[in-house]
Scaffold this motif. Structure first.
Motif, mmCIF file in Angstrom:
data_model
loop_
_atom_site.group_PDB
_atom_site.id
_atom_site.type_symbol
_atom_site.label_atom_id
_atom_site.label_comp_id
_atom_site.label_asym_id
_atom_site.label_seq_id
_atom_site.Cartn_x
_atom_site.Cartn_y
_atom_site.Cartn_z
ATOM 1 N N UNK A 234 0.835 -1.208 0.000
ATOM 2 C CA UNK A 234 0.000 0.000 0.000
ATOM 3 C C UNK A 234 0.869 1.257 0.000
ATOM 4 N N UNK A 235 0.469 2.226 -0.817
ATOM 5 C CA UNK A 235 1.299 3.419 -1.053
ATOM 6 C C UNK A 235 0.430 4.672 -0.931
ATOM 7 N N UNK A 236 0.878 5.599 -0.081
ATOM 8 C CA UNK A 236 0.217 6.896 0.086
ATOM 9 C C UNK A 236 1.150 7.975 -0.456
ATOM 10 N N UNK A 237 0.633 8.810 -1.376
ATOM 11 C CA UNK A 237 1.389 9.947 -1.897
ATOM 12 C C UNK A 237 0.757 11.232 -1.377
ATOM 13 N N UNK A 238 1.510 11.962 -0.552
ATOM 14 C CA UNK A 238 1.074 13.248 -0.014
ATOM 15 C C UNK A 238 1.737 14.351 -0.826
ATOM 16 N N UNK A 239 0.958 15.386 -1.178
ATOM 17 C CA UNK A 239 1.480 16.371 -2.105
ATOM 18 C C UNK A 239 1.123 17.787 -1.683
ATOM 19 N N UNK A 240 2.170 18.619 -1.569
ATOM 20 C CA UNK A 240 1.985 20.056 -1.406
ATOM 21 C C UNK A 240 1.896 20.675 -2.784
ATOM 22 N N UNK A 241 0.713 21.125 -3.225
ATOM 23 C CA UNK A 241 0.512 21.516 -4.624
ATOM 24 C C UNK A 241 1.238 22.779 -5.059
ATOM 25 N N UNK A 242 1.809 23.542 -4.127
ATOM 26 C CA UNK A 242 2.520 24.765 -4.500
ATOM 27 C C UNK A 242 4.008 24.522 -4.767
ATOM 28 N N UNK A 243 4.428 23.289 -4.809
ATOM 29 C CA UNK A 243 5.832 22.935 -5.055
ATOM 30 C C UNK A 243 6.292 23.500 -6.394
ATOM 31 N N UNK A 244 7.426 24.218 -6.392
ATOM 32 C CA UNK A 244 7.984 24.775 -7.617
ATOM 33 C C UNK A 244 9.015 23.857 -8.268
ATOM 34 N N UNK A 245 9.544 22.900 -7.512
ATOM 35 C CA UNK A 245 10.600 22.032 -8.032
ATOM 36 C C UNK A 245 10.056 20.734 -8.608
ATOM 37 N N UNK A 246 9.065 20.157 -7.959
ATOM 38 C CA UNK A 246 8.423 18.937 -8.430
ATOM 39 C C UNK A 246 6.999 19.278 -8.833
ATOM 40 N N UNK A 247 6.709 19.107 -10.104
ATOM 41 C CA UNK A 247 5.411 19.467 -10.654
ATOM 42 C C UNK A 247 4.524 18.222 -10.754
ATOM 43 N N UNK A 248 3.212 18.387 -10.857
ATOM 44 C CA UNK A 248 2.330 17.215 -10.923
ATOM 45 C C UNK A 248 2.707 16.221 -12.013
ATOM 46 N N UNK A 249 3.254 16.708 -13.134
ATOM 47 C CA UNK A 249 3.612 15.790 -14.220
ATOM 48 C C UNK A 249 4.711 14.811 -13.805
ATOM 49 N N UNK A 250 5.452 15.138 -12.734
ATOM 50 C CA UNK A 250 6.516 14.243 -12.264
ATOM 51 C C UNK A 250 5.965 12.964 -11.648
ATOM 52 N N UNK A 251 4.667 12.930 -11.366
ATOM 53 C CA UNK A 251 4.046 11.715 -10.824
ATOM 54 C C UNK A 251 3.031 11.118 -11.801
#
Length: 291
Positions: A234-251
């Motif tokens: 089981x895998x949980x991905x938590x995301x701070x959406x204002x990240x400037x270095x890692x963008x949503x496309x990276x996942x």
């Protein structure tokens, strides 16, 4: 918080821990340019439910600092943490952020018998990330800083004037500033330990990931073996959406590699969500795990 040194594969590593050792272990893996103390905001929220264990990883803080780049390949970093999990009596839940996420994914992929559950906070699986960085688009542009960190003179440049350039990168390069002056001094203390900054940068130098120039996609990357890079727990991905270095496309496409995946956004947070919204992050972990 308790602290101690342990020996892993014959080398000294510094650990911080919170909570009752009889509770289930949560291994907390920091990223760049942090150290095990980076979890001090989040761990107290989870300590009633987990024994939170946060090492200074290889090359960081008070842990072992080998010199050459070859010591910082992912296989070596995973071997360190596999030994720590075995010492804890594993398997355990693993939480990784930033570069700590890479080690956490490595454990889940290559030592799956040691990982019950995987939690990633603003970190990336190598395949979606490499695809995004090779595409020549927004993630390629956002990742150009990696070339600066890999440069031969990076340690000298980033440590000059009391780490002024590294502080600017840390505080403003990936989102909103969250650091107090006291916290900043704690980080400077850790960075100033002999050989540490160059060792921290060696994590970037040892990585085989390739960054395309913006507008110049790379098309000759080798195909990576999907079956070897699966996360089957089981895998949980938590995301701070204002990240400037890692963008949503990276996942994008992560579900291919993690069929038992849950995604949770943490509003009002960026790359440093474990500092900015530790309460919300802890609640998401507890809701998902049922701890």
């Amino acid at each position: 918080m308790n602290s101690r040194f342990v020996t892993l594969n014959g080398q000294p590593f510094f650990l911080r821990s919170w909570g009752d050792p009889n509770l289930p272990t949560l291994l907390m893996l920091h990223g760049f340019p942090e150290y095990g103390g980076a979890w001090a905001d989040l761990a107290p929220h989870l300590a009633p439910h987990y024994h939170c264990v946060a090492p200074d990883q290889r090359g960081y803080g008070q842990s072992w600092v080998p010199e050459s780049v070859g010591h910082y390949t992912l296989s070596n970093l995973v071997t360190d943490m596999a030994a720590l999990i075995e010492m804890q009596g594993g398997p355990v839940t693993v939480l990784g952020h930033d570069w700590g996420a890479s080690v956490a994914y490595g454990l889940a992929m290559f030592r799956p018998e040691l990982v019950d559950r995987l939690i990633i906070a603003n970190g990336v699986h190598p395949v979606p990330f490499q695809r995004a960085m090779a595409a020549g688009g927004a993630q390629s542009a956002a990742s150009q800083y990696i070339n600066d960190l890999r440069a031969e003179d990076a340690a000298d440049r980033f440590s000059a004037n009391s780490f002024a350039l590294l502080e600017r990168f840390f505080r403003y390069g990936m989102g909103l500033d969250w650091l107090s002056d006291h916290q900043m001094q704690d980080y400077r203390t850790e960075w100033a330990r002999p050989g540490r900054l160059n060792a921290m940068l060696n994590w970037y130098r040892a990585s085989p990931l390739v960054v395309a120039k913006p507008g110049e996609p790379l098309t000759d990357l080798p195909e990576l073996p999907v079956e070897r890079l699966m996360v089957r727990c089981p895998h949980l991905l938590l995301w701070g959406p204002e990240d400037k270095a890692l963008l949503p496309e990276a996942t994008s496409g992560l579900e291919t590699f993690a069929p038992d995946l849950k995604r949770v956004d943490i509003p009002g947070a960026d790359h440093w969500l474990h500092h900015q919204r530790p309460d919300a992050m802890a609640q998401a972990i507890l809701d998902w795990s049922g701890a």
